[in-house]
Design an enzyme around this catalytic site. Structure first.
Site: not given
Ligand code: PSU
Ligand code: MN
Length: 309
Positions: A29, A164
């Site tokens: 990603e 996390k």
């Molecule tokens: N969690 C992490 N590192 C990240 C992300 C999540 O530990 O970089 C990023 C990923 O790209 C994930 C996104 O898909 O954040 C999720 O964002 P949201 O909670 O706004 O959907």
């Protein structure tokens, strides 16, 4: 006039060829590059992850939206561009796709959009750090990442280090169960919590080999069971962080976000950055190691899947 999907999808020659030859490919990603880590460690890590996938015998396919195209297998220069631009790149989840593609813009793909790109290209396995999930307090904020819906409907296996505890891990697992997403622990019965190997929550199944995971993916495909699978791979022992310390730092970061009223797509990048500052950068070192570890497992699963077919 742009008439069909191929006008909005670009796949590198290397990735195309690998897929045509039934060689293993691992999707990666780009939100982790632009929004998940600071420059220049983000670019260094992304390139090191690609190198690691190659050393494990698979082809890396980093995915992003470039000039209005879902681009699968972007170049080192494009990775550098996204990493340098950082938070100024649009964090693109599923709902952002139609507009970014229509406008010809760039975007960093989250787990959800990377799964979409992988699936369109025909890539079965995707390795990353952590997925989005049900946020703490979601019972009132309704903040549930589109990553979970994507896992419910898009046929790609996501290898992560769990999630996390900025998230409510119990509710995240409940949501995945409702949506029919299998959660596999690699060598563990317990859901790992990203920086830490333990969370106190159980995965659905423990598996100890990439071959066993590939066999389940193959059955799911053969039976047309829609949706993805989640493989949770604990951070290697030597890089894992202390559980009590992380719990305290994450609580502090979540409280700061609440006080500042941060919400929506900004909250995950905000928390990642605060945790990095609170741990004086040690969380970043752990983050890099767990992504590399997931890249190796992703390559192994993709390799086993190619052998089945
Ligand atoms: N969690 C992490 N590192 C990240 C992300 C999540 O530990 O970089 C990023 C990923 O790209 C994930 C996104 O898909 O954040 C999720 O964002 P949201 O909670 O706004 O959907
Ligand atoms: Mn959200």
């Amino acid at each position: 006039m742009k008439m069909n999907l191929n006008d909005y999808l670009w796949i590198s020659e290397e990735v195309k060829q690998a897929l045509a030859d039934n060689k293993p490919v691992v999707a990666l990603e780009s939100t982790i590059i632009s929004h998940g880590m600071p420059y220049p460690q983000n670019v260094e890590t992304a390139l090191l992850v690609e190198k690691t996938v190659r050393e494990c015998g698979a082809v890396p396919a980093t995915i992003a939206i470039i000039g209005g195209k879902i681009s699968v297998g972007i170049s080192a220069n494009q990775i550098e561009y996204l990493g340098k631009k950082g938070l100024k790149v649009i964090k693109a989840s599923r709902r952002d796709l139609p507009v970014l593609l229509a406008r010809g813009e760039d975007g960093a793909t989250t787990v959800a959009t990377t799964m979409i790109g992988a699936s369109l290209a025909g890539i079965k396995v995707f390795a990353t750090g952590g997925i989005g999930g049900v946020h703490r307090g979601a019972e009132t904020t309704m903040d549930i990442s589109a990553d979970l819906e994507e896992l419910a409907q898009t046929n790609v296996t996501v290898v992560c280090a769990g999630a996390k505890s900025i998230l409510d891990l119990g509710l995240t697992l409940e949501y995945l169960e409702t949506k029919g997403v299998t959660v596999i622990g690699f060598g563990t019965e317990e859901l790992p919590a990203f920086y830490c190997r333990k969370s106190g929550f159980k995965v659905d199944y423990r598996m100890d080999t990439a071959n066993e995971i590939a066999a389940s993916i193959h059955v799911k495909d053969t039976c047309n069971l829609i949706g993805g699978m989640l493989v949770a791979n604990p951070i290697p022992e030597e890089y894992a962080m202390n559980e009590e310390e992380m719990a305290a730092q994450i609580d502090t970061a979540v409280n700061m976000a609440n006080e500042l009223g941060i919400k929506g797509k900004e909250i995950t990048p905000f928390l990642l950055d605060k945790i990095k500052t609170l741990t004086e950068g040690r969380s970043l070192a752990a983050n890099i190691q767990l992504v590399l570890n997931n890249a190796r497992l992703g390559a192994a699963i993709a390799t086993e899947l190619c052998k089945i077919k």
